[in-house]
Design a protein around this motif. Structure first.
Motif, PDB file in Angstrom:
ATOM      1  N   MET A   1       0.838  -1.199   0.000  1.00 45.13           N
ATOM      2  CA  MET A   1       0.000   0.000   0.000  1.00 45.13           C
ATOM      3  C   MET A   1       0.877   1.255   0.000  1.00 45.13           C
ATOM      4  SD  MET A   1      -3.007   1.173   2.632  1.00 45.13           S
ATOM      5  CE  MET A   1      -4.038  -0.227   2.309  1.00 45.13           C
ATOM      6  N   THR A   2       0.541   2.217  -0.846  1.00 43.28           N
ATOM      7  CA  THR A   2       1.317   3.458  -0.899  1.00 43.28           C
ATOM      8  C   THR A   2       0.829   4.418   0.183  1.00 43.28           C
ATOM      9  OG1 THR A   2       1.588   3.145  -3.259  1.00 43.28           O
ATOM     10  CG2 THR A   2       2.127   5.321  -2.407  1.00 43.28           C
ATOM     11  N   THR A   3       1.757   4.786   1.040  1.00 45.25           N
ATOM     12  CA  THR A   3       1.451   5.600   2.210  1.00 45.25           C
ATOM     13  C   THR A   3       2.137   6.952   2.124  1.00 45.25           C
ATOM     14  OG1 THR A   3       1.267   3.600   3.550  1.00 45.25           O
ATOM     15  CG2 THR A   3       1.693   5.636   4.747  1.00 45.25           C
ATOM     16  N   LEU A   4       1.437   7.998   2.580  1.00 47.33           N
ATOM     17  CA  LEU A   4       2.038   9.329   2.627  1.00 47.33           C
ATOM     18  C   LEU A   4       1.995   9.827   4.062  1.00 47.33           C
ATOM     19  CD1 LEU A   4       1.543  12.311   0.264  1.00 47.33           C
ATOM     20  CD2 LEU A   4       1.066  12.640   2.667  1.00 47.33           C
ATOM     21  N   TYR A   5       3.092  10.444   4.492  1.00 47.04           N
ATOM     22  CA  TYR A   5       3.149  11.015   5.841  1.00 47.04           C
ATOM     23  C   TYR A   5       3.450  12.510   5.739  1.00 47.04           C
ATOM     24  CZ  TYR A   5       4.666  11.759  10.705  1.00 47.04           C
ATOM     25  OH  TYR A   5       4.803  12.199  12.005  1.00 47.04           O
ATOM     26  N   PHE A   6       2.560  13.322   6.307  1.00 49.76           N
ATOM     27  CA  PHE A   6       2.794  14.765   6.385  1.00 49.76           C
ATOM     28  C   PHE A   6       3.580  15.035   7.667  1.00 49.76           C
ATOM     29  CE2 PHE A   6      -1.248  15.369   3.810  1.00 49.76           C
ATOM     30  CZ  PHE A   6      -0.631  15.988   2.727  1.00 49.76           C
ATOM     31  N   ASP A   7       4.816  15.468   7.525  1.00 47.89           N
ATOM     32  CA  ASP A   7       5.656  15.779   8.671  1.00 47.89           C
ATOM     33  C   ASP A   7       5.617  17.292   8.875  1.00 47.89           C
ATOM     34  OD1 ASP A   7       7.478  15.743  10.688  1.00 47.89           O
ATOM     35  OD2 ASP A   7       9.189  15.069   9.482  1.00 47.89           O
ATOM     36  N   CYS A   8       4.691  17.736   9.741  1.00 51.33           N
ATOM     37  CA  CYS A   8       4.417  19.182   9.872  1.00 51.33           C
ATOM     38  C   CYS A   8       5.219  19.812  10.997  1.00 51.33           C
ATOM     39  CB  CYS A   8       2.937  19.416  10.168  1.00 51.33           C
ATOM     40  SG  CYS A   8       1.798  18.463   9.183  1.00 51.33           S
ATOM     41  N   PHE A   9       6.535  19.729  10.939  1.00 49.84           N
ATOM     42  CA  PHE A   9       7.292  20.280  12.063  1.00 49.84           C
ATOM     43  C   PHE A   9       7.271  21.812  12.068  1.00 49.84           C
ATOM     44  CE2 PHE A   9      10.305  19.241   8.700  1.00 49.84           C
ATOM     45  CZ  PHE A   9      10.972  20.453   8.511  1.00 49.84           C
TER      46      PHE A   9
END
Length: 275
Positions: A1-9
């Motif tokens: 499964m293609t996963t995206l992570y928003f890293d909002c530092f």
């Protein structure tokens, strides 16, 4: 499964989301082509450039407006706190009770949803776009005490949020993302000055949008999460927390407008497959 992570530092805004997705390999020309289905391309030009934010190379995405008069007019009402602060996306709905006076410089929430439905995007893009707009519309309506059908977006603010929100949906779809995760969201701190007076950060509509979302404490003064950015994360993220387990394949950095002394003002997206 293609996963995206928003890293909002450093928070999240509409233009940072698009910049990061483009940096991760999504195609601006294809997005522009898709957006033409809305028949408003005469109102704006899209551009991207590479910028360096405190040592990190990132993509800065911009929507430039053709109607400067509308832009000036927009400023005069600016209920859009994001304008003079941080990562501007003017994209948030300004509700007006005097809607009958200013039809030419407003787009109603209802008009925008009809526009999205009539455009003929694929089902995933349509669904994502409508859900994000609804999140913003409901928050604005609640703050201003108006039902959804009475919520209006400034002309320029409308174009900006239309491009940022639908553009983000198009790129997420284009990249084949099946699941989205997001870090807790730092909203910034202090106060912002808008036509209505001095407001605390996060602004009321942004905070309303972030109900149910973990927000992170930060000492940075200024607005880090804009309503558009907050709504994209609140609607699309499956859950919030640290980076999920995955094999990392693509990384993208999207630049915000503001530059901070001690950290890079960028949004990082990490795309990979479940391990």
């Amino acid at each position: 499964m293609t996963t995206l992570y928003f890293d909002c530092f450093s928070g999240i805004s509409g233009d940072m989301v698009i910049g990061a997705l483009l940096d991760a390999g999504a195609d601006l020309a294809r997005m522009e082509e898709e957006l033409k289905k809305l028949n408003i391309e005469s109102e704006y030009t899209l551009s991207k450039k590479s910028v360096n934010k405190n040592g990190i190379t990132a993509v800065k995405f911009d929507v430039d407006f053709h109607n400067e008069e509308a832009h000036e007019h927009h400023h005069s009402y600016a209920h859009d706190h994001a304008h003079s602060h941080d990562d501007h996306d003017h994209g948030h709905g300004h509700s007006h009770s005097h809607d009958h006076h200013h039809h030419h410089d407003h787009r109603a929430y209802k008009q925008i949803t009809e526009m999205i439905e009539a455009a003929g995007f694929n089902e995933a893009v349509t669904k994502m776009s409508l859900a994000i707009f609804k999140k913003i519309g409901e928050a604005e309506g609640k703050i201003h005490g108006l039902p959804l059908e009475r919520v209006y977006f400034h002309e320029v603010g409308a174009v900006d949020s239309i491009v940022d929100i639908i553009g983000a949906a198009i790129l997420i779809d284009q990249l084949g993302i099946e699941k989205i995760y997001c870090s807790p969201i730092p909203t910034g701190s202090g106060h912002i000055h808008i036509d209505h007076g001095t407001y605390p950060v996060p602004a009321p509509a942004t905070l309303e949008i972030l109900k149910g979302v973990p927000v992170a404490r930060t000492s940075i003064k200024g607005e880090l999460a804009t309503p558009t950015g907050a709504a994209i994360a609140a609607v699309l993220a499956h859950s919030f927390g640290t980076m999920p387990s995955m094999t990392v394949e693509k990384i993208g950095y999207g630049a915000g407008t503001k530059t901070f002394k001690d950290h890079p003002n960028v949004l990082r997206v990490v795309i990979g497959t479940d391990t």
